[in-house]
Design a protein around this motif. Structure first.
Motif, PDB file in Angstrom:
ATOM      1  N   GLY A 129       0.809  -1.214   0.000  1.00 37.45           N
ATOM      2  CA  GLY A 129       0.000   0.000   0.000  1.00 37.45           C
ATOM      3  C   GLY A 129       0.839   1.260   0.000  1.00 37.45           C
ATOM      4  N   VAL A 130       1.858   1.296   0.851  1.00 38.83           N
ATOM      5  CA  VAL A 130       2.732   2.467   0.900  1.00 38.83           C
ATOM      6  C   VAL A 130       3.491   2.606  -0.424  1.00 38.83           C
ATOM      7  CG1 VAL A 130       4.754   3.479   2.043  1.00 38.83           C
ATOM      8  CG2 VAL A 130       2.941   2.441   3.413  1.00 38.83           C
ATOM      9  N   SER A 131       3.944   1.487  -0.968  1.00 40.65           N
ATOM     10  CA  SER A 131       4.634   1.507  -2.257  1.00 40.65           C
ATOM     11  C   SER A 131       3.732   2.087  -3.348  1.00 40.65           C
ATOM     12  CB  SER A 131       5.071   0.089  -2.631  1.00 40.65           C
ATOM     13  OG  SER A 131       5.568   0.046  -3.948  1.00 40.65           O
ATOM     14  N   TRP A 132       2.490   1.627  -3.403  1.00 38.62           N
ATOM     15  CA  TRP A 132       1.559   2.116  -4.428  1.00 38.62           C
ATOM     16  C   TRP A 132       1.243   3.597  -4.249  1.00 38.62           C
ATOM     17  CZ3 TRP A 132      -2.715  -2.203  -5.021  1.00 38.62           C
ATOM     18  CH2 TRP A 132      -2.137  -3.332  -5.603  1.00 38.62           C
ATOM     19  N   LEU A 133       1.074   4.033  -2.999  1.00 37.62           N
ATOM     20  CA  LEU A 133       0.813   5.456  -2.751  1.00 37.62           C
ATOM     21  C   LEU A 133       1.980   6.308  -3.253  1.00 37.62           C
ATOM     22  CD1 LEU A 133      -0.745   5.253   0.812  1.00 37.62           C
ATOM     23  CD2 LEU A 133      -1.923   6.041  -1.253  1.00 37.62           C
ATOM     24  N   CYS A 134       3.188   5.874  -2.945  1.00 37.73           N
ATOM     25  CA  CYS A 134       4.379   6.604  -3.406  1.00 37.73           C
ATOM     26  C   CYS A 134       4.517   6.537  -4.920  1.00 37.73           C
ATOM     27  CB  CYS A 134       5.630   6.040  -2.740  1.00 37.73           C
ATOM     28  SG  CYS A 134       5.702   6.304  -0.957  1.00 37.73           S
ATOM     29  N   TYR A 135       4.255   5.379  -5.487  1.00 36.99           N
ATOM     30  CA  TYR A 135       4.378   5.178  -6.934  1.00 36.99           C
ATOM     31  C   TYR A 135       3.408   6.070  -7.700  1.00 36.99           C
ATOM     32  CZ  TYR A 135       4.483   2.725 -11.423  1.00 36.99           C
ATOM     33  OH  TYR A 135       4.590   2.413 -12.747  1.00 36.99           O
ATOM     34  N   TYR A 136       2.163   6.095  -7.266  1.00 36.69           N
ATOM     35  CA  TYR A 136       1.168   6.921  -7.959  1.00 36.69           C
ATOM     36  C   TYR A 136       1.481   8.406  -7.830  1.00 36.69           C
ATOM     37  CZ  TYR A 136      -2.175   3.733 -10.005  1.00 36.69           C
ATOM     38  OH  TYR A 136      -2.774   2.825 -10.828  1.00 36.69           O
ATOM     39  N   ARG A 137       1.985   8.804  -6.674  1.00 32.86           N
ATOM     40  CA  ARG A 137       2.373  10.209  -6.514  1.00 32.86           C
ATOM     41  C   ARG A 137       3.548  10.534  -7.430  1.00 32.86           C
ATOM     42  NH1 ARG A 137       0.670  15.063  -6.145  1.00 32.86           N
ATOM     43  NH2 ARG A 137       1.969  16.406  -4.893  1.00 32.86           N
ATOM     44  N   ALA A 138       4.518   9.623  -7.506  1.00 31.91           N
ATOM     45  CA  ALA A 138       5.659   9.824  -8.405  1.00 31.91           C
ATOM     46  C   ALA A 138       5.196   9.889  -9.859  1.00 31.91           C
ATOM     47  CB  ALA A 138       6.680   8.703  -8.220  1.00 31.91           C
ATOM     48  N   LEU A 139       4.262   9.008 -10.240  1.00 23.91           N
ATOM     49  CA  LEU A 139       3.730   9.040 -11.609  1.00 23.91           C
ATOM     50  C   LEU A 139       3.025  10.358 -11.910  1.00 23.91           C
ATOM     51  CD1 LEU A 139       2.124   5.562 -12.402  1.00 23.91           C
ATOM     52  CD2 LEU A 139       4.142   6.594 -13.452  1.00 23.91           C
ATOM     53  N   GLN A 140       2.311  10.866 -10.914  1.00 28.29           N
ATOM     54  CA  GLN A 140       1.597  12.122 -11.103  1.00 28.29           C
ATOM     55  C   GLN A 140       2.575  13.282 -11.300  1.00 28.29           C
ATOM     56  OE1 GLN A 140      -1.019  13.500  -7.869  1.00 28.29           O
ATOM     57  NE2 GLN A 140      -2.629  13.390  -9.419  1.00 28.29           N
ATOM     58  N   LEU A 141       3.699  13.231 -10.624  1.00 24.52           N
ATOM     59  CA  LEU A 141       4.666  14.328 -10.663  1.00 24.52           C
ATOM     60  C   LEU A 141       5.713  14.190 -11.763  1.00 24.52           C
ATOM     61  CD1 LEU A 141       5.311  14.626  -6.820  1.00 24.52           C
ATOM     62  CD2 LEU A 141       3.894  16.139  -8.243  1.00 24.52           C
ATOM     63  N   GLY A 142       5.980  12.966 -12.197  1.00 26.45           N
ATOM     64  CA  GLY A 142       7.079  12.745 -13.138  1.00 26.45           C
ATOM     65  C   GLY A 142       6.683  11.988 -14.377  1.00 26.45           C
ATOM     66  N   GLU A 143       7.657  11.802 -15.234  1.00 23.99           N
ATOM     67  CA  GLU A 143       7.461  11.046 -16.470  1.00 23.99           C
ATOM     68  C   GLU A 143       7.586   9.548 -16.184  1.00 23.99           C
ATOM     69  OE1 GLU A 143      10.548  12.467 -19.022  1.00 23.99           O
ATOM     70  OE2 GLU A 143       9.712  14.489 -19.143  1.00 23.99           O
ATOM     71  N   VAL A 144       6.736   8.766 -16.827  1.00 18.91           N
ATOM     72  CA  VAL A 144       6.763   7.310 -16.640  1.00 18.91           C
ATOM     73  C   VAL A 144       8.157   6.767 -16.957  1.00 18.91           C
ATOM     74  CG1 VAL A 144       5.840   5.108 -17.476  1.00 18.91           C
ATOM     75  CG2 VAL A 144       4.310   7.022 -17.116  1.00 18.91           C
ATOM     76  N   SER A 145       8.769   7.284 -18.005  1.00 16.07           N
ATOM     77  CA  SER A 145      10.081   6.784 -18.436  1.00 16.07           C
ATOM     78  C   SER A 145      11.183   7.054 -17.421  1.00 16.07           C
ATOM     79  CB  SER A 145      10.456   7.397 -19.784  1.00 16.07           C
ATOM     80  OG  SER A 145      10.513   8.810 -19.691  1.00 16.07           O
ATOM     81  N   ARG A 146      10.929   7.917 -16.447  1.00 15.01           N
ATOM     82  CA  ARG A 146      11.911   8.179 -15.395  1.00 15.01           C
ATOM     83  C   ARG A 146      11.478   7.552 -14.068  1.00 15.01           C
ATOM     84  NH1 ARG A 146      14.007  14.149 -15.571  1.00 15.01           N
ATOM     85  NH2 ARG A 146      15.886  13.136 -14.828  1.00 15.01           N
ATOM     86  N   VAL A 147      10.174   7.514 -13.818  1.00 17.61           N
ATOM     87  CA  VAL A 147       9.666   6.949 -12.562  1.00 17.61           C
ATOM     88  C   VAL A 147       9.882   5.431 -12.519  1.00 17.61           C
ATOM     89  CG1 VAL A 147       7.568   6.496 -11.214  1.00 17.61           C
ATOM     90  CG2 VAL A 147       7.966   8.779 -12.190  1.00 17.61           C
ATOM     91  N   VAL A 148       9.545   4.756 -13.588  1.00 21.63           N
ATOM     92  CA  VAL A 148       9.600   3.288 -13.597  1.00 21.63           C
ATOM     93  C   VAL A 148      11.013   2.745 -13.360  1.00 21.63           C
ATOM     94  CG1 VAL A 148       9.212   1.224 -15.013  1.00 21.63           C
ATOM     95  CG2 VAL A 148       7.473   3.005 -14.900  1.00 21.63           C
TER      96      VAL A 148
END
Length: 137
Positions: free
Chosen positions: A76-95
């Protein structure tokens, strides 16, 4: 057979990132995570009932309950952080940064589970780390 399912996991994880980035536009990242989680819960319990394994829930040990709950919290914490990162950044850099979890997992498997850490594992970790650094710079 494990490789087949691992490859499917990677394929669907890739689609997850792309679909999430498209879907999260103009949606709060926490709300998006909750929606995703609700879908995962529905799908997971559907599979439990489809396979008829719901009766096995009473046979789960306390230790397994504790570690499954802890794993769920970490997810859950991972997904919350991941979605926030996706919202703020580019997929090609977040992933690529998210996939550093492979390196962290190998180190934790060595330290906690006492799995072997070979030269091949070390080289792989270094290459993944270097590749991530190259992709995000």
């Amino acid at each position: 057979m494990w490789f087949f399912f691992a490859a499917l996991s990677a394929l669907f994880a890739a689609f997850t990132s792309i679909l999430a980035k498209i879907g999260i536009e103009d949606v709060d990242s926490h709300l998006a995570t909750a929606i995703r989680t609700a879908v995962v819960v529905a799908l997971s319990w559907s599979m439990v009932f489809l396979t008829g394994t719901q009766n096995k829930i009473t046979g789960i040990s306390i230790k397994s309950w504790i570690f499954l709950i802890l794993s769920g919290l970490a997810t859950g914490v991972s997904w919350l952080c991941y979605y926030r990162a996706l919202q703020l950044g580019e997929v090609s850099r977040v992933v690529p940064v998210d996939k550093l979890s492979v390196v962290i997992t190998l180190v934790l498997a060595f330290l906690i589970l006492h799995e072997p850490f070979t030269v091949k594992s070390l080289v792989g970790c270094v290459l993944i780390g270097a590749g991530t650094l190259i992709m995000v710079i």
